[in-house]
Design a protein around this motif. Structure first.
Motif, short mmCIF file in Angstrom:
data_model
loop_
_atom_site.label_atom_id
_atom_site.label_comp_id
_atom_site.label_asym_id
_atom_site.label_seq_id
_atom_site.Cartn_x
_atom_site.Cartn_y
_atom_site.Cartn_z
N GLN A 1 0.83 -1.21 0.00
CA GLN A 1 0.00 0.00 0.00
C GLN A 1 0.87 1.26 0.00
O GLN A 1 0.61 2.21 -0.73
CB GLN A 1 -0.93 0.01 1.23
CG GLN A 1 -1.97 -1.07 1.22
CD GLN A 1 -2.93 -0.94 0.05
OE1 GLN A 1 -2.71 -1.55 -0.99
NE2 GLN A 1 -3.94 -0.13 0.18
N LYS B 1 2.31 1.80 -3.40
CA LYS B 1 1.35 2.37 -4.35
C LYS B 1 1.17 3.87 -4.12
O LYS B 1 1.09 4.65 -5.06
CB LYS B 1 0.02 1.64 -4.23
CG LYS B 1 0.05 0.23 -4.81
CD LYS B 1 -1.11 -0.60 -4.33
CE LYS B 1 -0.85 -2.07 -4.59
NZ LYS B 1 -1.81 -2.94 -3.91
N ILE C 1 4.08 5.59 -5.57
CA ILE C 1 3.98 5.72 -7.04
C ILE C 1 3.16 6.98 -7.38
O ILE C 1 3.53 7.76 -8.25
CB ILE C 1 3.33 4.47 -7.67
CG1 ILE C 1 4.26 3.26 -7.53
CG2 ILE C 1 3.02 4.71 -9.15
CD1 ILE C 1 3.62 1.95 -7.96
N LEU D 1 4.51 1.87 -12.07
CA LEU D 1 3.06 1.96 -12.34
C LEU D 1 2.60 0.78 -13.18
O LEU D 1 1.55 0.18 -12.93
CB LEU D 1 2.77 3.28 -13.07
CG LEU D 1 1.33 3.48 -13.56
CD1 LEU D 1 0.36 3.54 -12.38
CD2 LEU D 1 1.22 4.75 -14.40
N TRP E 1 2.31 -2.32 -11.04
CA TRP E 1 1.09 -2.25 -10.22
C TRP E 1 -0.13 -2.64 -11.08
O TRP E 1 -0.94 -3.49 -10.70
CB TRP E 1 0.94 -0.84 -9.66
CG TRP E 1 -0.31 -0.63 -8.84
CD1 TRP E 1 -1.11 -1.61 -8.29
CD2 TRP E 1 -0.90 0.61 -8.48
NE1 TRP E 1 -2.16 -1.02 -7.61
CE2 TRP E 1 -2.06 0.33 -7.71
CE3 TRP E 1 -0.57 1.95 -8.73
CZ2 TRP E 1 -2.88 1.33 -7.20
CZ3 TRP E 1 -1.39 2.95 -8.21
CH2 TRP E 1 -2.53 2.65 -7.46
N PHE F 1 -5.00 7.61 -10.70
CA PHE F 1 -4.50 7.03 -9.44
C PHE F 1 -5.66 6.61 -8.54
O PHE F 1 -5.68 5.49 -8.02
CB PHE F 1 -3.59 8.04 -8.73
CG PHE F 1 -3.02 7.51 -7.45
CD1 PHE F 1 -1.97 6.61 -7.47
CD2 PHE F 1 -3.55 7.89 -6.23
CE1 PHE F 1 -1.44 6.09 -6.30
CE2 PHE F 1 -3.03 7.39 -5.05
CZ PHE F 1 -1.99 6.49 -5.08
N TRP G 1 -6.54 2.87 -7.37
CA TRP G 1 -6.55 2.62 -5.92
C TRP G 1 -7.86 1.96 -5.51
O TRP G 1 -7.89 0.98 -4.75
CB TRP G 1 -6.35 3.94 -5.18
CG TRP G 1 -6.20 3.78 -3.71
CD1 TRP G 1 -7.19 3.80 -2.77
CD2 TRP G 1 -4.98 3.55 -2.99
NE1 TRP G 1 -6.68 3.61 -1.53
CE2 TRP G 1 -5.32 3.46 -1.62
CE3 TRP G 1 -3.64 3.43 -3.35
CZ2 TRP G 1 -4.39 3.23 -0.63
CZ3 TRP G 1 -2.70 3.21 -2.36
CH2 TRP G 1 -3.06 3.12 -1.02
N ASP H 1 -8.20 -1.54 -6.89
CA ASP H 1 -7.29 -2.39 -6.13
C ASP H 1 -7.93 -2.80 -4.81
O ASP H 1 -7.93 -3.98 -4.43
CB ASP H 1 -5.99 -1.60 -5.88
CG ASP H 1 -4.84 -2.50 -5.50
OD1 ASP H 1 -4.77 -3.60 -6.06
OD2 ASP H 1 -4.04 -2.11 -4.65
#
Lengths: 321, 76
Positions: free
Chosen positions: A7, A10, A13, A295, A298, B28, B32, B35
């Motif tokens: 986490q 991320k 990033i 990225l 991910w 993003f 997120w 995810d």
């Protein structure tokens, strides 16, 4: 613990890429001759690099699937191919924006543009193939084989084809080490092709050490003509005056003149040469590559997980994927 | 305010940066959220699988009557 670290990664990033964006616009210096348009290199080149990486990973997982027959490998192969397609599209769009500013046109079927378009078509066909086969095992096997063959074309289309083409406006010689823009040697009165422009060397006139060429340059499509006069200094062996092509920011240079002053080497001079010599630009460029790569990984993991979940749900519900 | 004011040389670079940052922020947040949702879904599926498994993995025993009610063979 691992999940918490993921986490944090991320979030990093997100912050990293935001930082790269701010530095790209506000901190790095403008490029000589390109102005603010040159900043797009910070996005354009890393996205192209990530697309090559993605297609390579797709090929690796395709090979692993054919070897081990583990469906997870197929998920990763598809996810990587999708990521590669997305980043290739991004590289194409950012390149088109640059092209509009510097060449005066979004799309002119330059060898670099054509090769990346063919690459997009090849991978679009992979997705079409997958969606056309109902049998899951067969779909996975065929797409893995196709993906391996598709990857064979990647190095050729991205690295080889645009470099072997004589007439490209893509600034390889500015940004890519080892690339050269060879130009064209013309005798007086002869016609040649430089980039996408027809040029004709009308005359070479010597005045002291300075040789000036009179060159008629035709616009792409031969819609209009302009006379440009680049010059060459015989004493120093360097280019002197480098006039700009009409409507674009590329210059016409007279790089060499033979001793008898009957022929000259004409070339496109891309502004911004040595752009990565600037430390801040170089570090931002490298930071952008690192950020886009992170990225991509991910996105790869996320998409592969989603495909796995989709499969698990379909299995549970007895449906088909 | 005149929309062309955003395209003036001094301001345009900030406008371009704001647009690029907004796009990145949108991407993003989207990633997120997906995810997080994927994690929740994965966890639920695993829980569901675990709920189903105990019944099938429970120790099984069969009782056979051999000759008389006093003698029983228990197979595990």
């Amino acid at each position: 613990m691992v999940q918490q670290m993921a986490q944090v990664g991320k979030l990093l990033i997100g912050l990293w890429m935001a930082g790269v964006t701010i530095v790209m616009f506000l901190v790095i210096p403008q490029y000589e001759g390109l102005g603010n348009a040159g900043r797009i290199i910070i996005m354009h080149v890393p996205t192209a690099w990530v697309s090559v990486l993605a297609f390579a990973i797709s090929a690796i997982f395709s090979g692993l699937y054919l070897w081990k027959r583990n469906p997870t490998y197929d998920d990763y192969a598809v996810a990587a191919a999708e990521g590669g397609f997305l980043f290739t599209a991004l590289a194409t769009v950012t390149g088109m924006i640059f092209s509009q500013v510097v060449w005066g046109i979004y799309w002119n079927w330059d060898p670099r543009q054509t090769s990346i378009f063919v690459l997009l078509l090849i991978y679009a066909a992979l997705f079409a193939l997958r969606s056309a086969i109902d049998d899951v095992q067969r779909r996975r096997q065929l797409s893995a084989v196709y993906s391996l063959f598709a990857f064979v074309t990647v190095p050729f289309l991205i690295f080889v084809a645009p470099r072997i083409a004589d007439s490209t406006l893509h600034p390889n010689c500015v940004f890519i080490q080892g690339s050269t823009c060879d130009g064209i040697t013309l005798d007086v009165g002869k016609i040649g092709l430089l980039g996408d422009r027809k040029i004709q060397l009308i005359a070479l006139e010597r005045e002291g050490d300075l040789v000036t060429a009179e060159v008629i340059v035709s616009e792409p499509g031969l819609s209009s003509e302009t006379t440009l006069r680049p010059s060459f200094n015989l004493a120093t062996g360097t280019m002197a005056d480098r006039p700009e092509f009409p409507g674009v920011r590329y210059q016409l240079g007279l790089e060499y003149v033979d001793p008898s002053i009957t022929s000259g080497l004409l070339n496109i001079e891309a502004p911004g040469t040595g752009v990565l010599d600037n430390r801040i630009t170089l570090f931002t460029f490298l930071a952008s590559i690192a950020g886009f790569t992170a990225l991509f990984f991910w996105m790869l993991n996320l998409r592969a997980n989603l495909l796995g979940l989709q499969w698990a749900l379909a299995q549970r519900d007895g449906g088909r994927v | 305010m005149n929309p062309e004011a955003f395209l003036e040389a001094g301001i345009a670079i900030y406008v371009a940066m704001a647009v690029a940052l907004s796009v990145w922020l949108g991407i993003f947040v989207y990633l997120w959220r997906i995810d997080a949702q994927a994690r929740v879904l994965k966890r639920e599926l695993e829980r569901e699988r675990q709920r189903e498994q105990p019944a099938s993995r429970a120790p099984r025993a069969t009782v056979k009557r051999v000759s008389s009610p006093e003698h029983e063979i228990v197979e595990k």
